[in-house]
Enzyme design. Structure first.
Site, PDB file in Angstrom:
ATOM      1  N   ASP A  36       0.858  -1.186   0.000  1.00 40.72           N
ATOM      2  CA  ASP A  36       0.000   0.000   0.000  1.00 40.72           C
ATOM      3  C   ASP A  36       0.892   1.232   0.000  1.00 40.72           C
ATOM      4  O   ASP A  36       2.063   1.163   0.371  1.00 40.72           O
ATOM      5  CB  ASP A  36      -0.939   0.003   1.216  1.00 40.72           C
ATOM      6  CG  ASP A  36      -2.151   0.892   0.978  1.00 40.72           C
ATOM      7  OD1 ASP A  36      -3.201   0.384   0.543  1.00 40.72           O
ATOM      8  OD2 ASP A  36      -2.049   2.121   1.204  1.00 40.72           O
ATOM      9  N   THR A 124     -12.655  -2.687  -9.966  1.00 42.26           N
ATOM     10  CA  THR A 124     -13.730  -2.574 -10.957  1.00 42.26           C
ATOM     11  C   THR A 124     -13.361  -1.497 -11.970  1.00 42.26           C
ATOM     12  O   THR A 124     -13.126  -0.336 -11.597  1.00 42.26           O
ATOM     13  CB  THR A 124     -15.055  -2.235 -10.258  1.00 42.26           C
ATOM     14  OG1 THR A 124     -15.317  -3.269  -9.305  1.00 42.26           O
ATOM     15  CG2 THR A 124     -16.201  -2.160 -11.247  1.00 42.26           C
ATOM     16  N   GLU A 152     -14.173  -8.852  -8.492  1.00 40.82           N
ATOM     17  CA  GLU A 152     -14.584  -9.316  -7.158  1.00 40.82           C
ATOM     18  C   GLU A 152     -16.099  -9.152  -7.004  1.00 40.82           C
ATOM     19  O   GLU A 152     -16.679  -8.205  -7.535  1.00 40.82           O
ATOM     20  CB  GLU A 152     -13.825  -8.552  -6.064  1.00 40.82           C
ATOM     21  CG  GLU A 152     -13.928  -7.026  -6.125  1.00 40.82           C
ATOM     22  CD  GLU A 152     -15.087  -6.449  -5.362  1.00 40.82           C
ATOM     23  OE1 GLU A 152     -15.721  -7.197  -4.596  1.00 40.82           O
ATOM     24  OE2 GLU A 152     -15.378  -5.249  -5.544  1.00 40.82           O
ATOM     25  N   LEU A 154     -17.507  -9.385  -3.746  1.00 37.93           N
ATOM     26  CA  LEU A 154     -17.567  -9.430  -2.284  1.00 37.93           C
ATOM     27  C   LEU A 154     -18.512  -8.352  -1.783  1.00 37.93           C
ATOM     28  O   LEU A 154     -18.423  -7.209  -2.227  1.00 37.93           O
ATOM     29  CB  LEU A 154     -16.176  -9.178  -1.688  1.00 37.93           C
ATOM     30  CG  LEU A 154     -15.021  -9.998  -2.262  1.00 37.93           C
ATOM     31  CD1 LEU A 154     -13.698  -9.525  -1.678  1.00 37.93           C
ATOM     32  CD2 LEU A 154     -15.247 -11.473  -1.972  1.00 37.93           C
ATOM     33  N   LYS A 205     -18.871  -7.835 -14.276  1.00 41.17           N
ATOM     34  CA  LYS A 205     -18.863  -7.114 -12.992  1.00 41.17           C
ATOM     35  C   LYS A 205     -19.828  -5.924 -13.025  1.00 41.17           C
ATOM     36  O   LYS A 205     -20.641  -5.726 -12.119  1.00 41.17           O
ATOM     37  CB  LYS A 205     -17.441  -6.642 -12.685  1.00 41.17           C
ATOM     38  CG  LYS A 205     -17.327  -5.642 -11.574  1.00 41.17           C
ATOM     39  CD  LYS A 205     -17.694  -6.244 -10.239  1.00 41.17           C
ATOM     40  CE  LYS A 205     -17.811  -5.168  -9.189  1.00 41.17           C
ATOM     41  NZ  LYS A 205     -17.887  -5.676  -7.847  1.00 41.17           N
ATOM     42  N   ASN A 209     -23.572  -5.548 -10.811  1.00 41.57           N
ATOM     43  CA  ASN A 209     -23.984  -4.488  -9.890  1.00 41.57           C
ATOM     44  C   ASN A 209     -25.162  -3.691 -10.446  1.00 41.57           C
ATOM     45  O   ASN A 209     -26.051  -3.278  -9.700  1.00 41.57           O
ATOM     46  CB  ASN A 209     -22.806  -3.568  -9.563  1.00 41.57           C
ATOM     47  CG  ASN A 209     -21.966  -4.122  -8.418  1.00 41.57           C
ATOM     48  OD1 ASN A 209     -22.278  -5.183  -7.873  1.00 41.57           O
ATOM     49  ND2 ASN A 209     -20.924  -3.416  -8.037  1.00 41.57           N
ATOM     50  N   GLY A 258     -26.978   2.145  -1.109  1.00 36.79           N
ATOM     51  CA  GLY A 258     -25.824   3.038  -0.984  1.00 36.79           C
ATOM     52  C   GLY A 258     -24.560   2.219  -1.015  1.00 36.79           C
ATOM     53  O   GLY A 258     -24.536   1.104  -1.526  1.00 36.79           O
ATOM     54  N   CYS A 261     -19.758   1.073  -3.834  1.00 40.31           N
ATOM     55  CA  CYS A 261     -19.668   0.382  -5.130  1.00 40.31           C
ATOM     56  C   CYS A 261     -20.853   0.658  -6.045  1.00 40.31           C
ATOM     57  O   CYS A 261     -20.677   1.009  -7.210  1.00 40.31           O
ATOM     58  CB  CYS A 261     -19.565  -1.120  -4.905  1.00 40.31           C
ATOM     59  SG  CYS A 261     -18.172  -1.550  -3.883  1.00 40.31           S
TER      60      CYS A 261
HETATM   61  C1  UGA Z   1     -22.149  -4.857  -3.591  1.00 43.70           C
HETATM   62  C2  UGA Z   1     -22.483  -6.203  -4.236  1.00 43.70           C
HETATM   63  O1  UGA Z   1     -23.512  -6.875  -3.515  1.00 43.70           O
HETATM   64  C3  UGA Z   1     -21.238  -7.096  -4.306  1.00 43.70           C
HETATM   65  O2  UGA Z   1     -21.543  -8.292  -5.022  1.00 43.70           O
HETATM   66  C4  UGA Z   1     -20.132  -6.340  -5.030  1.00 43.70           C
HETATM   67  O3  UGA Z   1     -18.950  -7.100  -5.104  1.00 43.70           O
HETATM   68  C5  UGA Z   1     -19.840  -5.050  -4.287  1.00 43.70           C
HETATM   69  O4  UGA Z   1     -21.039  -4.243  -4.253  1.00 43.70           O
HETATM   70  C6  UGA Z   1     -18.748  -4.334  -5.035  1.00 43.70           C
HETATM   71  O5  UGA Z   1     -18.948  -3.965  -6.195  1.00 43.70           O
HETATM   72  O6  UGA Z   1     -17.629  -4.253  -4.515  1.00 43.70           O
HETATM   73  P1  UGA Z   1     -21.962  -4.017  -1.052  1.00 43.70           P
HETATM   74  O7  UGA Z   1     -21.898  -2.646  -1.645  1.00 43.70           O
HETATM   75  O8  UGA Z   1     -20.982  -4.390  -0.018  1.00 43.70           O
HETATM   76  O9  UGA Z   1     -21.809  -5.122  -2.232  1.00 43.70           O
HETATM   77  O10 UGA Z   1     -23.381  -4.192  -0.387  1.00 43.70           O
HETATM   78  P2  UGA Z   1     -24.789  -4.875  -0.695  1.00 43.70           P
HETATM   79  O11 UGA Z   1     -25.044  -5.922   0.297  1.00 43.70           O
HETATM   80  O12 UGA Z   1     -24.916  -5.270  -2.114  1.00 43.70           O
HETATM   81  O13 UGA Z   1     -25.781  -3.669  -0.377  1.00 43.70           O
HETATM   82  C7  UGA Z   1     -25.708  -2.457  -1.104  1.00 43.70           C
HETATM   83  C8  UGA Z   1     -26.855  -1.548  -0.735  1.00 43.70           C
HETATM   84  O14 UGA Z   1     -28.087  -2.060  -1.210  1.00 43.70           O
HETATM   85  C9  UGA Z   1     -27.038  -1.336   0.776  1.00 43.70           C
HETATM   86  O15 UGA Z   1     -27.265   0.038   1.000  1.00 43.70           O
HETATM   87  C10 UGA Z   1     -28.263  -2.155   1.101  1.00 43.70           C
HETATM   88  O16 UGA Z   1     -28.988  -1.646   2.190  1.00 43.70           O
HETATM   89  C11 UGA Z   1     -29.062  -2.013  -0.185  1.00 43.70           C
HETATM   90  N1  UGA Z   1     -30.027  -3.114  -0.418  1.00 43.70           N
HETATM   91  C12 UGA Z   1     -29.592  -4.380  -0.632  1.00 43.70           C
HETATM   92  C13 UGA Z   1     -31.376  -2.832  -0.425  1.00 43.70           C
HETATM   93  O17 UGA Z   1     -31.803  -1.674  -0.231  1.00 43.70           O
HETATM   94  N2  UGA Z   1     -32.257  -3.853  -0.651  1.00 43.70           N
HETATM   95  C14 UGA Z   1     -31.855  -5.121  -0.879  1.00 43.70           C
HETATM   96  O18 UGA Z   1     -32.729  -5.997  -1.108  1.00 43.70           O
HETATM   97  C15 UGA Z   1     -30.502  -5.397  -0.866  1.00 43.70           C
END
Ligand code: UGA
Length: 446
Positions: A36, A124, A152, A154, A205, A209, A258, A261
Site C-alpha cells: 500500500d 472494478t 470481485e 464481495l 462485474k 452491480n 448506498g 460500489c
Molecule cells: C455490492 C455487491 O452486492 C457485491 O456483489 C459487489 O462485489 C460489491 O457491491 C462491489 O462492487 O464491490 P456491497 O456494496 O458491499 O456489495 O453491499 P450490498 O449488500 O450489495 O448492499 C448495497 C446496498 O443495497 C445497501 O445500501 C443495502 O442496504 C441495499 N439493499 C440491498 C437494499 O436496499 N435492498 C436489498 O434488497 C438489498
C-alpha cells in the site's frame, strides 16, 4: 509454484477488497505480499491492526500472519510474486466515469520483471481497460507480463464468506495459459469458474452491480405503489421472489441503496454506454428512483409531524448497511442533510459507524435510548440486528412522540403498533387494511 500448487502472490492496495483477498489467499496457503502507499496503514497492518471493520477479517489476518507481508515497496512486492493482484480503488470522476489513475500508477511502478508474471485485475474498471493495460505494458517493455480480469463479488459484512464460498469466479484472459494459472488458485473453493474474454469479464462485474441495483429500485417503486393501493411490499416480494426465475434476493424495499460500489459502478456503466454512443435509459431511471427513495422518509415524517422545523428526529443506523462501519454514499447522509435543511434537530446512533466530519450538525449518541430520548420520531435507516427489539415500552416512554419510521421494514408493523407506537414502513399499508377508507385508489387496486 511450490509442490502444493501454491504461488507467491502480491496484492496492490490494502483497502477492503485487497485485504480480504490477501487474507483469504493466505488462508488457502499462499504467501502474500500486500503493498500500500499509505505508510501509517502499512505500519498498523504490520502491528496486527485492521484499519476497518469487517467481520472475521482480524482473526483471519492474525491466523495467517506468517504468510502475510506488508510493505510500501512496489518493486519488492512485485518481484516476490508470480501473480500480482490489483485491488486499488477506482472512484468516480466528476463526469461519472471511473478514475483509473491508481491503476496506471501500479503499471508505472512495476519493476522490469524478467519472468512471466500475471497482473490480475480485481479493481472494478470500465470495459476496455484490459486492452489499455496491455498496451501500457507493451510500451514499458513488459509485454511478457500476462493480464487477467478477475472481478470481485464481495459484499461488505460477508466478504470472507463470499470469497470462500462464491457463487462463481470469473476469469477473463487474453491467453488460455494465463487463465489456467488464475483458475488454479480458486480450484480449492470448488466453485463454478466462468472463463471469458477480458471485455466480457469486465462487463460481467458492471452488469452484476447494475442488475442488483435495478432489482432494488424496482422493488422500491413497487413499494411506493403498494402504499397507494393498500398492499404490503414484504408479502409482494415474497410472492414474486419464490419464482425461481426471479429469486428472493435484493427485493428488500427500503430507504435506497448506498455504499461505495453501487453508485459508482452504475454511474460508470451508464457513462461507458453513453461514451460508446448508447443511452442506457433504464440505468438513468434506476439511479433517479434511488435518489427519490432516500428522500421519501422526509415526506413520511412530514405526514405525521407536519413541518419539521424544531422537531427532534432520531436516526437509528448510519452505515450504508449493517455489519460494516462504512458510510460511503450511505442513504443516512442524504436523509440527515434533508432533515437539517427542513430545520429538524437530528440525533443519530450507529453501533459501528463513526461519521466524524461527514455529518456536521447531527448530534451523535452512544445508544438507541440516548438518541430517541425526547424525539418526535425514530427512523430506522440501517437494519442492524439490535434495532429489531427497539419497539419496547421503555423506548416508547422515552420519546416525546412514539413514532417509528422503519426505513428497512425491520419491525413487525402490528407488534410495533401493539406496544403503542405509530408505525410507518416502506411499502406497507400505513394502517391495517380493514381500517383503510374506501378511496378511489383502493377501488383501483381491487
Ligand atoms: C455490492 C455487491 O452486492 C457485491 O456483489 C459487489 O462485489 C460489491 O457491491 C462491489 O462492487 O464491490 P456491497 O456494496 O458491499 O456489495 O453491499 P450490498 O449488500 O450489495 O448492499 C448495497 C446496498 O443495497 C445497501 O445500501 C443495502 O442496504 C441495499 N439493499 C440491498 C437494499 O436496499 N435492498 C436489498 O434488497 C438489498
Amino acid at each position: 509454484m511450490n509442490a502444493q500448487g501454491r504461488e507467491p502472490l502480491a496484492v496492490f492496495g490494502a483497502g477492503w477488497v485487497g485485504l480480504v483477498t490477501a487474507a483469504c489467499f493466505a488462508e488457502l496457503g499462499h504467501e502474500v505480499t500486500v503493498r500500500d502507499v499509505v505508510p501509517e496503514k502499512v505500519e498498523r497492518l504490520q502491528n496486527g491492526e485492521v484499519p476497518f471493520f469487517e467481520p472475521g477479517l482480524g482473526e483471519l489476518l492474525e491466523r495467517n500472519r506468517d504468510r502475510l507481508t506488508f510493505t510500501l515497496d512496489a518493486a519488492d512486492a512485485a518481484e516476490a510474486a508470480e501473480l500480482v493482484f490489483v485491488c486499488v480503488d477506482t472512484p468516480p470522476t466528476y463526469s461519472g466515469d471511473a478514475d483509473l489513475s491508481r491503476v496506471w500508477t501500479v503499471i508505472d511502478e512495476l519493476p522490469q520483471l524478467d519472468r512471466r508474471s500475471i497482473l490480475v485485475m480485481k479493481s472494478t474498471v470500465p470495459v476496455g481497460t484490459g486492452e489499455k493495460v496491455r498496451a501500457a505494458l507493451e510500451a514499458r517493455g513488459l509485454s511478457h507480463i500476462g493480464y487477467v480480469s478477475n472481478p470481485e463479488f464481495l459484499a461488505e459484512g460477508t466478504a470472507i464468506e463470499n470469497f470462500m464460498n462464491p457463487d462463481r469466479v470469473v476469469v477473463g484472459a487474453f491467453l488460455e495459459s494465463d487463465a489456467d494459472r488464475v483458475t488454479a488458485l480458486y480450484e480449492p473453493l470448488g466453485t463454478t469458474i466462468v472463463r471469458a474474454d477480458v471485455a466480457s469479464s469486465e462487463m460481467i462485474k458492471l452488469a452484476a452491480n447494475a442488475f442488483l441495483t435495478t432489482k432494488i429500485s424496482f422493488i422500491n417503486e413497487i413499494a411506493n405503489v403498494c402504499e397507494l393501493v393498500g398492499a404490503d411490499v414484504v408479502k409482494v416480494a415474497q410472492g414474486v421472489g419464490l419464482d425461481h426465475r426471479m429469486g428472493p434476493h435484493f427485493l428488500r424495499a427500503g430507504a435506497g441503496w448506498g455504499g461505495s460500489c453501487f453508485g459508482k459502478d452504475v454511474s460508470a456503466l451508464k457513462q461507458l454506454a453513453g461514451n460508446s454512443g448508447y443511452q442506457f435509459q433504464l440505468l438513468a431511471a434506476v439511479i433517479e428512483v434511488n435518489e427519490l427513495q432516500k428522500r421519501r422518509i422526509v415526506q413520511k415524517l412530514q405526514k405525521h409531524l407536519g413541518r419539521l422545523r424544531g422537531k427532534r428526529v432520531a436516526l437509528l443506523g448510519l452505515a450504508f448497511k449493517p455489519n460494516t462501519d462504512d458510510m460511503r454514499d450511505a442513504p443516512s447522509l442524504v436523509l440527515a442533510s434533508r432533515l437539517l435543511a427542513e430545520g429538524a434537530n437530528v440525533r443519530a446512533y450507529d453501533p459501528e459507524a463513526r461519521p466524524g466530519e461527514l455529518l456536521q450538525g447531527v448530534a451523535l449518541c452512544d445508544s438507541t435510548l440516548e438518541a430517541v430520548t425526547g424525539a418526535d420520531a425514530a427512523v430506522i435507516v440501517t437494519e442492524w440486528n439490535e434495532f429489531q427489539t427497539v419497539a419496547t415500552p421503555e423506548i416508547r416512554d422515552a420519546m416525546r412522540r412514539p413514532l417509528i419510521v422503519d426505513g428497512r421494514n425491520l419491525l413487525d408493523p402490528e407488534a410495533t403498533r401493539a406496544v403503542g407506537f405509530d408505525y410507518e414502513g416502506i411499502g406497507r399499508a400505513a394502517s391495517p387494511l380493514s381500517a383503510l377508507p374506501e378511496t378511489p385508489e383502493r377501488e383501483l387496486a381491487d
